[in-house]
Write an enzyme that holds these catalytic residues in place. Structure first.
Site, PDB file in Angstrom:
ATOM      1  CB  ILE A 105     -22.032  30.622 -80.790  1.00  0.00           C
ATOM      2  CG1 ILE A 105     -21.738  29.801 -82.047  1.00  0.00           C
ATOM      3  CG2 ILE A 105     -23.334  31.406 -80.959  1.00  0.00           C
ATOM      4  CD1 ILE A 105     -22.697  28.641 -82.274  1.00  0.00           C
ATOM      5  CB  ALA A 108     -23.094  22.586 -75.413  1.00  0.00           C
ATOM      6  CB  THR A 141     -27.224  21.839 -83.211  1.00  0.00           C
ATOM      7  OG1 THR A 141     -26.852  21.353 -84.492  1.00  0.00           O
ATOM      8  CG2 THR A 141     -27.543  20.628 -82.340  1.00  0.00           C
ATOM      9  CG  ASP A 142     -28.605  22.198 -88.541  1.00  0.00           C
ATOM     10  OD1 ASP A 142     -27.661  21.782 -87.831  1.00  0.00           O
ATOM     11  OD2 ASP A 142     -28.446  22.580 -89.715  1.00  0.00           O
ATOM     12  CD  GLU A 143     -24.404  18.659 -86.078  1.00  0.00           C
ATOM     13  OE1 GLU A 143     -24.090  17.514 -85.720  1.00  0.00           O
ATOM     14  OE2 GLU A 143     -23.587  19.573 -86.261  1.00  0.00           O
ATOM     15  CE1 TYR A 150     -23.232  19.500 -79.982  1.00  0.00           C
ATOM     16  CE2 TYR A 150     -23.766  19.145 -82.295  1.00  0.00           C
ATOM     17  CZ  TYR A 150     -23.693  19.982 -81.193  1.00  0.00           C
ATOM     18  OH  TYR A 150     -24.079  21.297 -81.306  1.00  0.00           O
ATOM     19  CE  LYS A 159     -27.010  21.783 -78.098  1.00  0.00           C
ATOM     20  NZ  LYS A 159     -26.630  22.815 -77.093  1.00  0.00           N
ATOM     21  CG  ASN A 164     -23.083  29.499 -85.910  1.00  0.00           C
ATOM     22  OD1 ASN A 164     -23.222  30.463 -85.168  1.00  0.00           O
ATOM     23  ND2 ASN A 164     -24.122  28.780 -86.307  1.00  0.00           N
ATOM     24  CG  ASP A 210     -17.530  10.243 -94.669  1.00  0.00           C
ATOM     25  OD1 ASP A 210     -17.329  11.332 -94.108  1.00  0.00           O
ATOM     26  OD2 ASP A 210     -18.536  10.000 -95.356  1.00  0.00           O
ATOM     27  N   PRO A 221     -17.363   8.532 -89.095  1.00  0.00           N
ATOM     28  CG  PRO A 221     -16.462   7.209 -87.404  1.00  0.00           C
ATOM     29  CD  PRO A 221     -16.304   8.541 -88.072  1.00  0.00           C
TER      30      PRO A 221
HETATM   31  P1  NAD Z   1     -17.835  25.937 -78.162  1.00  0.00           P
HETATM   32  O1  NAD Z   1     -17.418  24.509 -77.993  1.00  0.00           O
HETATM   33  O2  NAD Z   1     -17.000  26.859 -78.961  1.00  0.00           O
HETATM   34  O3  NAD Z   1     -18.022  26.614 -76.708  1.00  0.00           O
HETATM   35  C1  NAD Z   1     -18.627  25.959 -75.639  1.00  0.00           C
HETATM   36  C2  NAD Z   1     -18.355  26.771 -74.385  1.00  0.00           C
HETATM   37  O4  NAD Z   1     -19.037  26.129 -73.288  1.00  0.00           O
HETATM   38  C3  NAD Z   1     -16.886  26.861 -74.012  1.00  0.00           C
HETATM   39  O5  NAD Z   1     -16.546  28.182 -73.637  1.00  0.00           O
HETATM   40  C4  NAD Z   1     -16.759  25.914 -72.818  1.00  0.00           C
HETATM   41  O6  NAD Z   1     -15.728  26.293 -71.908  1.00  0.00           O
HETATM   42  C5  NAD Z   1     -18.141  26.024 -72.197  1.00  0.00           C
HETATM   43  N1  NAD Z   1     -18.504  24.828 -71.409  1.00  0.00           N
HETATM   44  C6  NAD Z   1     -18.424  23.527 -71.805  1.00  0.00           C
HETATM   45  N2  NAD Z   1     -18.821  22.720 -70.809  1.00  0.00           N
HETATM   46  C7  NAD Z   1     -19.205  23.530 -69.787  1.00  0.00           C
HETATM   47  C8  NAD Z   1     -19.730  23.278 -68.487  1.00  0.00           C
HETATM   48  N3  NAD Z   1     -19.936  22.026 -68.051  1.00  0.00           N
HETATM   49  N4  NAD Z   1     -20.026  24.328 -67.690  1.00  0.00           N
HETATM   50  C9  NAD Z   1     -19.816  25.609 -68.123  1.00  0.00           C
HETATM   51  N5  NAD Z   1     -19.287  25.897 -69.346  1.00  0.00           N
HETATM   52  C10 NAD Z   1     -19.001  24.868 -70.156  1.00  0.00           C
HETATM   53  O7  NAD Z   1     -19.325  25.864 -78.732  1.00  0.00           O
HETATM   54  P2  NAD Z   1     -20.053  26.824 -79.785  1.00  0.00           P
HETATM   55  O8  NAD Z   1     -19.691  26.391 -81.152  1.00  0.00           O
HETATM   56  O9  NAD Z   1     -19.849  28.227 -79.381  1.00  0.00           O
HETATM   57  O10 NAD Z   1     -21.564  26.408 -79.534  1.00  0.00           O
HETATM   58  C11 NAD Z   1     -22.342  27.046 -78.521  1.00  0.00           C
HETATM   59  C12 NAD Z   1     -23.712  26.425 -78.484  1.00  0.00           C
HETATM   60  O11 NAD Z   1     -24.330  26.549 -79.750  1.00  0.00           O
HETATM   61  C13 NAD Z   1     -23.690  24.936 -78.149  1.00  0.00           C
HETATM   62  O12 NAD Z   1     -24.773  24.663 -77.294  1.00  0.00           O
HETATM   63  C14 NAD Z   1     -23.891  24.255 -79.492  1.00  0.00           C
HETATM   64  O13 NAD Z   1     -24.544  23.027 -79.343  1.00  0.00           O
HETATM   65  C15 NAD Z   1     -24.749  25.266 -80.215  1.00  0.00           C
HETATM   66  N6  NAD Z   1     -24.616  25.311 -81.692  1.00  0.00           N
HETATM   67  C16 NAD Z   1     -23.382  25.368 -82.275  1.00  0.00           C
HETATM   68  C17 NAD Z   1     -23.289  25.458 -83.667  1.00  0.00           C
HETATM   69  C18 NAD Z   1     -21.959  25.593 -84.360  1.00  0.00           C
HETATM   70  O14 NAD Z   1     -21.909  25.597 -85.587  1.00  0.00           O
HETATM   71  N7  NAD Z   1     -20.847  25.753 -83.658  1.00  0.00           N
HETATM   72  C19 NAD Z   1     -24.441  25.447 -84.450  1.00  0.00           C
HETATM   73  C20 NAD Z   1     -25.678  25.386 -83.808  1.00  0.00           C
HETATM   74  C21 NAD Z   1     -25.750  25.312 -82.428  1.00  0.00           C
END
Ligand code: NAD
Length: 352
Positions: free
Chosen positions: A12, A82, A133-135, A158, A162, A188, A289, A291
């Protein structure tokens, strides 16, 4: 504006950075540790622009965060870094607590020190935007939607991490006056999605002629949002959202997991038919499934729509067609990841 994006090399974050570079005049600094999930090639479309810069560092490293803030002088922090994969949080929760909770605490504390030294007008304009996240809301039955007022009920390592980080962000807003924003978004999907997540995993395994694993009976429901629409929502929130507020972001596109998988199969049947002429759906296999698998998530996104004028720009059918085409056209991107760090094996199975 000057925007520091943590986690900007992720799925994202990179969509947000590409959008900011391509469609705005903002300056962008990506601050990313480059864990297994950080993929620099996802930033290639932005990387040669003079408004883009990158630092490889850990959000848990207070000195590195402080130095980045003092040198880059952001107006906005978009905090996306994250650990993000529920299955990995089942196998190894410790990195989730460290990055999602301790890392967010470090970001908040350093942001507060930086913010306190700004001029009054800069202070008023500054935003710390936490992307969540909505989770955190837990699991729904057949009816109902998550609103901004829904009580927290996280159920995986997770989502618990969050939820903890969301609480920290609001506490720094209430206690210290830091101008914070929180968004809670549904699942997403789209281009540059790391190959271990459901949609890219299914596309890639289908193309490789491998079984397509569907957890449980495939009836779990997620509310799918095209990633570029999420990036538009984030921009709307940090540019025009009210400090202290939370906005839910969702695609209004609830689908059972099995419906997502069969949609991908039928698009592939059309765009890239199997050599033997059979249907990709024949590769579907039901597996044990996850867990504690939450049954249903669904977002009520009426607040962001009414207050900030954001709505999704594509339907699920348009977005998934675009996504499947992108994976067909960008095999080098995902094959490079498979070769280097992940080979589509199952994650998140609890062992006794
Ligand atoms: P992702 O796992 O694709 O990317 C996470 C990024 O954070 C990576 O580039 C990683 O290198 C970096 N990272 C991880 N630990 C780090 C640290 N300690 N210091 C610096 N950088 C670090 O995640 P995503 O899917 O792009 O999600 C981004 C955010 O959006 C997250 O906070 C997630 O909780 C939230 N989110 C994700 C979704 C989804 O569907 N993917 C939905 C809602 C919210």
């Amino acid at each position: 504006m000057r925007i520091l994006v943590t986690g900007g090399a992720g799925f994202i974050g990179s969509a947000l950075v590409r959008r900011l570079i391509e469609h705005t005049g903002h300056e962008v600094l990506v601050f990313d540790k480059l864990t297994y999930a950080g993929v620099l090639s996802s930033l290639e479309p932005a990387a040669s622009n003079s408004r883009y810069s990158f630092i490889q560092a850990d959000i848990c490293d207070a000195d590195a965060v402080s130095q980045a803030l003092r040198e880059f002088k952001p107006d906005i922090i978009a905090h996306l870094a994250a650990e993000s994969h529920v299955d990995r949080s089942i196998d190894g929760p410790s990195a989730f607590i460290q990055t999602n909770m301790v890392g967010t605490f470090v970001m908040l504390n350093q942001a507060l020190g930086y913010w306190r030294d700004l001029s009054e007008s800069q202070k008023a304009a500054f935003r710390f935007h936490h992307i969540s996240t909505d989770e955190v809301f837990g699991s729904l039955g057949e009816d109902g939607f998550f609103t901004e007022a829904t009580a927290y009920d996280p159920r995986s390592p997770y989502s618990a991490s969050k939820a903890g980080s969301d609480h920290l962000v609001r506490a720094w807003g209430h206690t210290y006056g830091l101008p914070v924003l929180v968004t809670n978004c549904s699942n997403n999907y789209g281009p540059y999605h790391f190959p271990e997540k459901l949609i890219p995993l299914i596309i890639i395994r289908a193309l490789k002629g491998e079984p397509l694993p569907v957890y449980g009976d495939g009836s779990n429901v997620r509310d799918w949002l095209f990633v570029d629409d999420h990036a538009r929502a984030l921009q709307a929130v940090f540019e025009t959202g009210e400090p202290g507020e939370t906005y839910n972001v969702g695609g209004n596109a609830e689908r059972k997991n099995i419906e997502v998988v069969t949609a991908i199969c039928s698009i592939l049947d059309r765009l890239h038919p199997r050599d033997d002429g059979r249907a990709y759906a024949e590769q579907i296999t039901y597996v044990a499934d996850r867990p504690g698998h939450d049954h249903r998530y669904a977002i009520d996104a009426s607040k962001i729509s009414a207050e900030l004028g954001w709505t999704p720009s594509v339907t699920f059918e348009q977005g998934i067609e675009h996504t499947v085409s992108w994976y067909l056209d960008n095999q080098d991107w995902w094959q490079g990841i498979l070769d280097a760090r992940y080979s589509t094996q199952r994650l998140g199975v609890v062992h006794d």
